[in-house]
Every structure is written in C-alpha cells, then in structure tokens.
Scaffold this active site. Structure first.
Site, PDB file in Angstrom:
ATOM      1  N   LYS A  52      37.010  40.975  34.886  1.00 46.04           N
ATOM      2  CA  LYS A  52      37.013  41.615  33.567  1.00 46.04           C
ATOM      3  C   LYS A  52      35.677  42.312  33.291  1.00 46.04           C
ATOM      4  CE  LYS A  52      41.203  40.542  32.359  1.00 46.04           C
ATOM      5  NZ  LYS A  52      42.230  41.584  32.141  1.00 46.04           N
ATOM      6  N   TYR A  73      38.120  35.450  37.035  1.00 43.37           N
ATOM      7  CA  TYR A  73      38.636  36.224  35.903  1.00 43.37           C
ATOM      8  C   TYR A  73      37.496  36.944  35.193  1.00 43.37           C
ATOM      9  CZ  TYR A  73      41.570  37.157  31.785  1.00 43.37           C
ATOM     10  OH  TYR A  73      42.274  37.761  30.770  1.00 43.37           O
TER      11      TYR A  73
END
Length: 243
Positions: A151, A147
C-alpha cells in the site's frame, strides 16, 4: 445519454465483486459510465452498460484481456480504478514468502500491470487512473508487513505514473481507513469498536463514501488534481488519544 459525472465514459474497476469495488461500480453506473467489472470471483450477468471479466489482476494476460475488451466492446477507456486487494495477517517472522509475494502481486504489481496495459487507451481519451491504497501506507499496524509495503508502494507509484503520463492521464490515489467491507468479517467486535472509536468521525466508513471520492477523482470535476493521495479515513490518521 444521461448527464452524470461520467456520462459517456468507459471505466474498468478491479476487485469489483464486493466492498469498495462493488460500491464504485454502482456509483460509476449511476453517473452514466459503462463499466468493465473485474474480479477473481466473477460477477453477475452482463448488461449493456456492464461487462464482467473473471481473472487474476496479478496476471498480465488478464490485463491484456481487459484492454482488448475495452477497445473491442466500447472503442475507448476513460477510467481505470485499480482496487483489487488481498491481505494475510502475520508478523514478518511468521509470514511465508509465498504470502508475501502474493500480497505484493495483487496489491501493487497489479496496478503496474494495469497501467502498462491500459495507458495507451487512457492517453487517447485523456483519462484517469485511481489507485486504492490504505492508511497502512502511512501508519504501522501489527501483523501487516506485506500489506503495508504494497500500500505504501501504491502511493509512490501513483505519483510516478502521474509524472510519466501527464498531461494526458491524471493519476491519483485514495487511502481508505476503517471502512466496513467483507475484509472485516473475521475481526472481532472489540477490535471493530476500538477501530471506530479511533476515528474523529467516531464510526466506520461506508464503501459508498469511498466510491464518492473515487468518482470525484475519475471525473472532470477534479481536472487539476493529479499525483495526489487523498485520505478517506474519518480522521483516523489525525486522531490520537495520548499526549
């Protein structure tokens, strides 16, 4: 036509069924936009100012349908808000390759696919792209390796797209902090309390507060803002409680 900030505009919003995406859809509609709402889970019934597309944003075919729908139904596209997201929480040594790949595909590759499919329309309208990143792009938080990588990639991708497609298309990225969305449903009350207390605002953010920033970046009020990354985190990244 109304006099909202997005009056007469056509927007695509992904991850539109809940959380930040749903709040952005509602805000865009209230500002006079017509919206194509995209989500894997689908949406409610269509209406004149809202069309729903069910599809996987990690699939190039979904993006071709989105671009074709924008041109066929509305004849234009002014805003792309790439917001769909998924997370699997596990340290790197326990994260499966399949879960790594899926998080990179939905969180990062989808933004590239969206830009590739829609940039022609956006150039025609001198439109805007807004990407949803996260404070995970800036701060390491346990059990989020894929993640965080995705991001962080979105922040760099946003800058790159701004350079590639300016001056016709503006591209900016928002980095939400602890915002109370369904992603927090499986998080315990103690962890929620600690997250809220770790912000200078001393509370969770609301999806509507992120939607307000996305709307600003999507509209003419931010006409000289491109290649930027804007924190919407209540001061979470600014605040430390140790010397």
């Amino acid at each position: 036509m109304g006099r909202g900030l997005l009056s007469g505009k056509v927007a695509v919003v992904t991850g539109a069924a809940s959380g930040i995406g749903a709040a952005v859809v509602e805000r865009f509609l209230s500002e006079g936009a017509r919206v194509i709402a995209v989500d894997l889970a689908g949406q409610g019934p269509d209406r004149p100012d809202l069309l729903a597309i069910s599809g996987d944003v990690a699939d190039a075919e979904t993006w071709q349908r989105i671009a074709d729908t924008a041109r066929a139904e509305f004849g234009r596209l002014d805003v792309l808000h790439s917001n769909a997201s998924t997370v699997v929480r596990a340290p790197a040594h326990e994260l499966t390759e399949r879960d790594w790949d899926r998080q990179l595909s939905v969180n990062l590759t989808a933004a590239y696919l969206g830009a590739r499919a829609c940039v022609g329309l956006l150039r025609e309208s001198r439109g805007a792209i807004v990407l949803t990143s996260s404070v995970h792009a800036l701060v390491g938080i346990p059990r989020h390796p894929a993640y965080a990588a995705a991001k962080g990639g979105l922040v760099s991708l946003g800058r790159q797209l701004a350079v590639e497609y300016g001056p016709e298309v503006r591209v900016n990225t928002v980095l939400p902090g602890p915002v109370l969305t369904p992603a927090w449903d499986g998080i315990g009350e103690e962890d929620r309390r600690r997250s809220a207390e770790a912000t200078a605002a001393a509370r969770f953010g609301r999806p509507e507060e992120v939607a307000a920033v996305v709307t600003f970046l999507a509209c003419a009020e931010s006409s000289y803002v491109t290649g930027a990354s804007l924190l919407v985190d209540g001061g979470w990244t600014a605040m430390k409680d140790s010397a």
